[in-house]
Design a protein around this motif. Structure first.
Motif, PDB file in Angstrom:
ATOM      1  N   VAL A 137       2.836  17.270  -6.665  1.00 17.53           N
ATOM      2  CA  VAL A 137       3.730  16.550  -7.560  1.00 17.53           C
ATOM      3  C   VAL A 137       4.993  16.175  -6.795  1.00 17.53           C
ATOM      4  O   VAL A 137       5.669  17.036  -6.238  1.00 17.53           O
ATOM      5  N   ALA A 138       5.300  14.888  -6.758  1.00 21.41           N
ATOM      6  CA  ALA A 138       6.476  14.418  -6.037  1.00 21.41           C
ATOM      7  C   ALA A 138       7.694  14.452  -6.942  1.00 21.41           C
ATOM      8  O   ALA A 138       7.599  14.276  -8.151  1.00 21.41           O
ATOM      9  N   ALA A 139       8.847  14.664  -6.352  1.00 20.76           N
ATOM     10  CA  ALA A 139      10.088  14.669  -7.118  1.00 20.76           C
ATOM     11  C   ALA A 139      10.383  13.261  -7.605  1.00 20.76           C
ATOM     12  O   ALA A 139      10.067  12.276  -6.928  1.00 20.76           O
ATOM     13  N   PRO A 140      10.958  13.105  -8.804  1.00 23.46           N
ATOM     14  CA  PRO A 140      11.268  11.766  -9.322  1.00 23.46           C
ATOM     15  C   PRO A 140      12.257  11.051  -8.423  1.00 23.46           C
ATOM     16  O   PRO A 140      13.194  11.638  -7.900  1.00 23.46           O
ATOM     17  N   ASP A 141      12.061   9.769  -8.204  1.00 22.55           N
ATOM     18  CA  ASP A 141      12.966   8.969  -7.384  1.00 22.55           C
ATOM     19  C   ASP A 141      13.205   7.637  -8.069  1.00 22.55           C
ATOM     20  O   ASP A 141      12.748   7.389  -9.177  1.00 22.55           O
ATOM     21  N   LEU A 142      13.938   6.781  -7.393  1.00 25.17           N
ATOM     22  CA  LEU A 142      14.286   5.485  -7.978  1.00 25.17           C
ATOM     23  C   LEU A 142      13.053   4.632  -8.203  1.00 25.17           C
ATOM     24  O   LEU A 142      12.969   3.892  -9.188  1.00 25.17           O
ATOM     25  N   THR A 143      12.092   4.696  -7.303  1.00 18.86           N
ATOM     26  CA  THR A 143      10.874   3.906  -7.475  1.00 18.86           C
ATOM     27  C   THR A 143      10.136   4.307  -8.748  1.00 18.86           C
ATOM     28  O   THR A 143       9.678   3.461  -9.520  1.00 18.86           O
ATOM     29  N   ALA A 144      10.042   5.626  -8.992  1.00 16.96           N
ATOM     30  CA  ALA A 144       9.388   6.084 -10.217  1.00 16.96           C
ATOM     31  C   ALA A 144      10.161   5.638 -11.453  1.00 16.96           C
ATOM     32  O   ALA A 144       9.570   5.260 -12.464  1.00 16.96           O
ATOM     33  N   MET A 145      11.496   5.672 -11.385  1.00 13.66           N
ATOM     34  CA  MET A 145      12.308   5.222 -12.513  1.00 13.66           C
ATOM     35  C   MET A 145      12.077   3.740 -12.784  1.00 13.66           C
ATOM     36  O   MET A 145      11.957   3.313 -13.938  1.00 13.66           O
ATOM     37  N   LEU A 146      12.008   2.935 -11.721  1.00 14.45           N
ATOM     38  CA  LEU A 146      11.764   1.503 -11.889  1.00 14.45           C
ATOM     39  C   LEU A 146      10.390   1.250 -12.493  1.00 14.45           C
ATOM     40  O   LEU A 146      10.231   0.408 -13.378  1.00 14.45           O
ATOM     41  N   ASP A 147       9.385   1.978 -12.017  1.00  9.82           N
ATOM     42  CA  ASP A 147       8.039   1.816 -12.575  1.00  9.82           C
ATOM     43  C   ASP A 147       8.011   2.195 -14.052  1.00  9.82           C
ATOM     44  O   ASP A 147       7.375   1.513 -14.871  1.00  9.82           O
ATOM     45  N   ASP A 148       8.708   3.265 -14.412  1.00  7.17           N
ATOM     46  CA  ASP A 148       8.740   3.701 -15.805  1.00  7.17           C
ATOM     47  C   ASP A 148       9.429   2.673 -16.694  1.00  7.17           C
ATOM     48  O   ASP A 148       8.948   2.349 -17.787  1.00  7.17           O
ATOM     49  N   LEU A 149      10.560   2.137 -16.230  1.00  6.83           N
ATOM     50  CA  LEU A 149      11.272   1.134 -17.018  1.00  6.83           C
ATOM     51  C   LEU A 149      10.452  -0.147 -17.144  1.00  6.83           C
ATOM     52  O   LEU A 149      10.437  -0.785 -18.204  1.00  6.83           O
ATOM     53  N   THR A 150       9.776  -0.545 -16.070  1.00  3.88           N
ATOM     54  CA  THR A 150       8.923  -1.732 -16.131  1.00  3.88           C
ATOM     55  C   THR A 150       7.809  -1.539 -17.162  1.00  3.88           C
ATOM     56  O   THR A 150       7.492  -2.452 -17.938  1.00  3.88           O
ATOM     57  N   HIS A 151       7.227  -0.335 -17.187  1.00  2.00           N
ATOM     58  CA  HIS A 151       6.185  -0.033 -18.180  1.00  2.00           C
ATOM     59  C   HIS A 151       6.746  -0.109 -19.597  1.00  2.00           C
ATOM     60  O   HIS A 151       6.110  -0.656 -20.501  1.00  2.00           O
ATOM     61  N   GLN A 152       7.955   0.433 -19.802  1.00  2.00           N
ATOM     62  CA  GLN A 152       8.557   0.388 -21.131  1.00  2.00           C
ATOM     63  C   GLN A 152       8.821  -1.046 -21.574  1.00  2.00           C
ATOM     64  O   GLN A 152       8.574  -1.410 -22.735  1.00  2.00           O
ATOM     65  N   ILE A 153       9.331  -1.871 -20.658  1.00  2.00           N
ATOM     66  CA  ILE A 153       9.626  -3.269 -21.006  1.00  2.00           C
ATOM     67  C   ILE A 153       8.344  -4.006 -21.371  1.00  2.00           C
ATOM     68  O   ILE A 153       8.301  -4.763 -22.350  1.00  2.00           O
ATOM     69  N   ARG A 154       7.280  -3.804 -20.601  1.00  2.00           N
ATOM     70  CA  ARG A 154       6.013  -4.480 -20.907  1.00  2.00           C
ATOM     71  C   ARG A 154       5.470  -4.028 -22.263  1.00  2.00           C
ATOM     72  O   ARG A 154       4.956  -4.846 -23.034  1.00  2.00           O
ATOM     73  N   ASP A 155       5.594  -2.739 -22.557  1.00  2.00           N
ATOM     74  CA  ASP A 155       5.126  -2.238 -23.846  1.00  2.00           C
ATOM     75  C   ASP A 155       5.929  -2.849 -24.989  1.00  2.00           C
ATOM     76  O   ASP A 155       5.369  -3.265 -26.008  1.00  2.00           O
ATOM     77  N   ARG A 156       7.253  -2.909 -24.832  1.00  2.00           N
ATOM     78  CA  ARG A 156       8.087  -3.498 -25.880  1.00  2.00           C
ATOM     79  C   ARG A 156       7.778  -4.982 -26.051  1.00  2.00           C
ATOM     80  O   ARG A 156       7.754  -5.497 -27.171  1.00  2.00           O
ATOM     81  N   GLU A 157       7.532  -5.686 -24.949  1.00  2.00           N
ATOM     82  CA  GLU A 157       7.201  -7.107 -25.042  1.00  2.00           C
ATOM     83  C   GLU A 157       5.888  -7.320 -25.794  1.00  2.00           C
ATOM     84  O   GLU A 157       5.767  -8.257 -26.583  1.00  2.00           O
TER      85      GLU A 157
END
Length: 305
Positions: A137-157
């Motif tokens: 398990v890798a520690a959370p980083d900015l790339t993971a945060m960006l991927d998570d936010l992108t997923h949230q935006i696509r779901d909301r859209e």
């Protein structure tokens, strides 16, 4: 001391025996020759400058300084990239918050079930997944945060797109289904169903409802649609008919004047005629009919909405 000499030419080995003094002499001469060769080679290398400790140390120091400069530049560039990514993450998070607020507002305006469109939590997911052997398990980083936010935006859209489609369909249905009064001024003077005929006095079936009012007052469409009839009709006088789709047709009769033509698209509430007393009529009024799948239904069902 024995010396053995092997000859490739004759394929034979010859052996010579040396006395002890001679053996010692040969051995000493060999050692001296080897040492002299090594000393001569060292002197030549020193003269040629291939081995110079001071010069080598200076070169190493310059290389280390250059590497320190490159590391500092790389660190500064990385920090600038991290600052830019952090700012981007903040902007995307604010965008998600605005989308969530818009989704909640639209859900409330459309009176939809909150469980169907929930903008306060992540969509439910699941399913069995196999573990990858050796994975960590890798520690959370900015790339993971960006991927998570992108997923949230696509779901909301996706949710907003479905919500928009539902609201648009609902609004369209409301526009094409007859609803409301077909006159701006007037009162109901005769209802749908059996009544005494105003000319013969006999019991007759009335296929619509009548709105009495001042001559020349506006007659309006009760739903959006396409004009399919706009001229005189026997018994009805000057008549306008509108097809609303889904099997609905509305009929407006006894008009003084028609304001629309066949093929014209009209909107709900648009003036389509002026009230009159043409055809089989005893005075200024509007005869209003609603037909569903070609069969007359009671217009009061739609007028009372």
């Amino acid at each position: 001391m024995n010396v053995i000499v092997f000859s490739r030419r004759f394929g034979k080995a010859r052996q010579f025996e040396l006395g002890r003094p001679l053996a010692m002499t040969v051995t000493i001469a060999t050692v001296v020759t080897v040492l002299a060769g090594v000393l001569f080679a060292g002197i030549q290398l020193g003269r040629s400058g291939l081995i110079n400790p001071a010069t080598q140390i200076t070169e190493w120091g310059g290389k280390l300084e250059q590497q320190r400069i490159e590391v500092a530049n790389a660190r500064r560039d990385l920090q600038e990239r991290l600052d830019a990514l952090t700012s981007r993450v903040g902007q995307m998070n604010a965008h998600v918050i605005r989308l969530d607020a818009l989704g909640r507002r639209l859900t409330e305006m459309a009176n939809l079930d909150k469980g169907e469109f929930n903008f306060d939590s992540e969509p439910a997911v699941g399913g069995p997944e196999g573990l990858v052997e050796g994975a960590t398990v890798a520690a959370p980083d900015l790339t993971a945060m960006l991927d998570d936010l992108t997923h949230q935006i696509r779901d909301r859209e996706r949710q907003l797109s479905v919500l928009e489609s539902m609201i648009s369909t609902r609004n369209l249905s409301r526009q094409v289904v007859p609803d409301g009064r077909p006159v701006l001024k007037g009162w109901i003077s005769s209802h749908f169903g059996y009544r005494a005929d105003p000319f013969t006095g006999r019991n007759a079936y009335h296929r619509g409802i009548d709105f009495a009012g001042p001559a020349g007052s506006q007659v309006v469409a009760v739903a959006a649609g396409v004009v399919t009839y706009s001229k005189d009709r026997f018994g009805y006088g000057r008549t306008v008919e509108i097809n609303h789709g889904n099997g609905y047709v509305t009929r407006y009769a006894h008009n003084q004047k028609a304001l629309v033509q066949v093929g014209e698209t009209v909107q709900k509430g648009q003036a389509i005629a002026l009230m009159g007393s043409t055809g089989r009529s005893t005075g200024p009024h509007l005869h209003f009919e609603v037909l569903k799948q070609g069969r007359a239904v009671d217009p009061m069902t739609f007028v009372r909405r």
